[in-house]
Enzyme design. Structure first.
Site, PDB file in Angstrom:
ATOM      1  N   GLU A 297       2.589  -2.829   0.517  1.00 19.79           N
ATOM      2  CA  GLU A 297       3.695  -2.503  -0.555  1.00 19.79           C
ATOM      3  C   GLU A 297       4.329  -3.609  -0.033  1.00 19.79           C
ATOM      4  OE1 GLU A 297       3.992   1.516  -1.931  1.00 19.79           O
ATOM      5  OE2 GLU A 297       5.722   1.588  -1.335  1.00 19.79           O
ATOM      6  N   HIS A 326     -23.513  -0.042   4.659  1.00 21.07           N
ATOM      7  CA  HIS A 326     -24.772   0.215   3.570  1.00 21.07           C
ATOM      8  C   HIS A 326     -23.743  -0.042   2.639  1.00 21.07           C
ATOM      9  CE1 HIS A 326     -27.352   0.939   7.053  1.00 21.07           C
ATOM     10  NE2 HIS A 326     -26.236   1.727   8.034  1.00 21.07           N
ATOM     11  N   LYS A 440       7.253   3.873 -12.437  1.00 26.01           N
ATOM     12  CA  LYS A 440       8.802   4.404 -11.654  1.00 26.01           C
ATOM     13  C   LYS A 440       9.421   5.432 -12.994  1.00 26.01           C
ATOM     14  CE  LYS A 440       8.764   5.491  -7.022  1.00 26.01           C
ATOM     15  NZ  LYS A 440       9.541   5.576  -5.445  1.00 26.01           N
TER      16      LYS A 440
HETATM   17  O1  PA5 Z   1       6.924   3.501   1.364  1.00 21.88           O
HETATM   18  C1  PA5 Z   1       7.209   3.166   0.238  1.00 21.88           C
HETATM   19  O2  PA5 Z   1       8.788   3.285   0.623  1.00 21.88           O
HETATM   20  C2  PA5 Z   1       7.087   4.055  -0.182  1.00 21.88           C
HETATM   21  O3  PA5 Z   1       5.461   4.431  -0.278  1.00 21.88           O
HETATM   22  C3  PA5 Z   1       7.018   5.528  -0.539  1.00 21.88           C
HETATM   23  O4  PA5 Z   1       7.518   6.699   0.449  1.00 21.88           O
HETATM   24  C4  PA5 Z   1       6.640   6.734  -1.743  1.00 21.88           C
HETATM   25  O5  PA5 Z   1       7.030   6.066  -2.840  1.00 21.88           O
HETATM   26  C5  PA5 Z   1       7.641   7.860  -1.501  1.00 21.88           C
HETATM   27  O6  PA5 Z   1       8.912   8.273  -2.193  1.00 21.88           O
HETATM   28  P1  PA5 Z   1       9.568   8.564  -1.889  1.00 21.88           P
HETATM   29  O7  PA5 Z   1       9.576   9.371  -0.042  1.00 21.88           O
HETATM   30  O8  PA5 Z   1      11.083   8.439  -1.805  1.00 21.88           O
HETATM   31  O9  PA5 Z   1       9.515  10.140  -2.493  1.00 21.88           O
END
Ligand code: PA5
Length: 471
Positions: A297, A326, A440
């Site tokens: 990410e 394996h 989203k």
């Molecule tokens: O790393 C990130 O920013 C995302 O993976 C968020 O943690 C995830 O989308 C969840 O978001 P939030 O903590 O705002 O609910």
């Protein structure tokens, strides 16, 4: 700081990258001269990351949370005294860290232990909205004896908010008066909707500081509360992170996060678009999951900071030694030269299990007797590294003296810094996630959220315009 007389030194994690270098593994490796030159040329990644310390608040969490730690410990103590089950509602960066640290530091069958042998209440981390998962969870918990920690930095994530609505309704129906004390919110102090709900009802609330994004938040209350509730020494976790931070502000050649970032950059430039993480310990299995999110990410970006299209990012793959020997190792030895494998080995495991001398009439089984499972595991790590190296595939070994809160804190900080350096080297923003937003927003539109009418029209138009091919 890095001197061997530092009492922390014998708990320091080490990175062996000998098998990345062409002089050791052959033509598919990185020539030593390229590595040496890159270590000089890319030093700006360290200085720029250091100069952005004020924005990167995640880096200071080990030392910036004295008051927060008091709140975390106070709430954890209340939960431990009062409840037999603790459920985290959260997703992505609000779930993967708590899962990884719990698996690393607590008993592998923690929830199945009797109460007096556990370090705290049972822990469930609900990071999906599969209805069966929610329904099955509700079959095994008693809401009257359960605390729920709803974690969302943005306070708006549909998955987490939907879970919250379900739990609110459940608690009101089953607990009645006093249900509010079953919920702890962890969120941004000022932004989002979760803080509004927390204030409206008066939930105990912990805050995710500015400059700490989801995937960099494990050392904030996001990770600290679940860890403290389950008996993990959060002071040691933070001390480990601090130690690694100190190591990484030192000279570049001795900065393991920087060395890892440079190796990632050079290997990616040579076509290694896949990064496999393969810990040889079940306790570290979910560290690979946590790392996969951090790496994917943060670095999977279409544009650089100057808005040029770059389409960068290495694909992370999670693997577990010896299990995946394996399953995947055939690909890692015989397959294309498009990956780097990072093994994680633990020098001293928490327990020793002897393999008894039995079946001595069958020598091909009996040879195992008299050894330990520990020897078998470490020999298999050695042997697999040997096979991967012999086939000319680049690989790294991260050695951890033992799995404890101090070494896990180091590991988390090292990977976070590696990711930040890599973002600088690639000239991208490692701290946003625009690619996640489209999905989203489409979800909001499909479920009728206010203000998403034009997104819904766009979705419907796209559906109309597409021909269907199916079998
Ligand atoms: O790393 C990130 O920013 C995302 O993976 C968020 O943690 C995830 O989308 C969840 O978001 P939030 O903590 O705002 O609910």
């Amino acid at each position: 700081m890095k001197s061997t007389s530092d009492t922390r030194y014998n708990q320091r994690i080490h990175v062996d990258f000998s098998n990345m270098i062409a002089e050791n593994i052959g033509a598919r490796g990185i020539p030593e001269s390229d590595f040496t030159q890159a270590m000089i040329d890319l030093q700006y990644a360290v200085s720029q990351t250091d100069s952005k310390r004020d924005e990167m608040k995640w880096r200071d969490l080990h030392s910036s949370q004295d008051a927060v730690l008091c709140d975390v410990k106070r709430i954890a103590s209340r939960v431990r005294d009062r409840f037999d089950t603790f459920v985290v509602l959260g997703i992505g960066g609000s779930a993967l860290g708590p899962i990884a640290v719990h698996q690393a530091l607590n008993h592998l069958h923690y929830n199945d232990l009797p109460h007096d042998k556990r370090n705290g209440p049972r822990l469930f981390v609900e990071d999906n909205v599969d209805p069966q998962r929610m329904s099955d969870l509700l079959d095994v918990i008693d809401p009257r004896k359960t605390a729920f920690n709803v974690i969302s930095k943005s306070g708006s994530t549909s998955e987490t908010m939907a879970q919250l609505l379900i739990i609110l309704d459940l608690l009101k129906k089953t607990v009645g008066e006093g249900w509010v004390s079953h919920i702890i919110a962890t969120t941004d102090k000022n932004k989002g909707n979760l803080i509004k709900a927390a204030q409206q009802y008066g939930f105990d609330t912990l805050y995710v500081p500015d400059g700490v994004g989801g995937r960099f938040s494990e050392l904030s209350p996001v990770g600290l509360l679940p860890a403290a509730v389950c008996g993990i020494d959060i002071d040691k976790l933070l001390a480990g992170a601090k130690y690694m931070d100190e190591i990484c502000t030192d000279e570049f050649n001795d900065n393991p996060a920087y060395v890892l970032a440079v190796l990632s950059f050079l290997s990616q430039r040579m076509g290694s678009n896949i990064s496999v993480m393969m810990p040889y310990a079940d306790s570290l299995k979910y560290i690979a999951d946590w790392y996969a999110q951090l790496w994917a990410e943060s670095l999977g970006k279409r544009y650089d900071v100057n808005s040029n299209e770059v389409f960068c990012g290495q694909t992370p793959v999670k693997s577990l030694g010896v299990t995946d020997q394996h399953s995947q190792v055939q690909l890692y030895t015989g397959g294309p030269y498009d990956k780097v494998i990072t093994f994680i080995g633990v020098e001293t495991l928490k327990c020793v299990v002897d393999i008894p001398k039995e079946l001595e009439s069958i020598p091909d089984i009996a040879f195992l007797g008299g050894h330990t499972l520990n020897e078998l595991l470490s020999s298999e790590l050695y042997a697999t590294r040997y096979a991967v190296t012999k086939s000319g595939h680049m690989n790294i070994l991260i050695s951890i003296p033992e799995v404890n809160a101090f070494t896990i804190g180091q590991l988390l900080m090292m990977f976070e810094l590696q990711t930040a350096y890599m973002g600088e080297i690639l000239n991208i923003n490692a701290f946003d996630q625009p690619g996640v937003e489209e999905g989203k927003q489409a979800t909001y539109a499909l479920l009728g959220k206010n203000g998403y009418g034009s997104k819904l029209a766009e979705l419907n138009a796209a559906k109309e315009a597409n021909k269907t091919y199916s079998v």
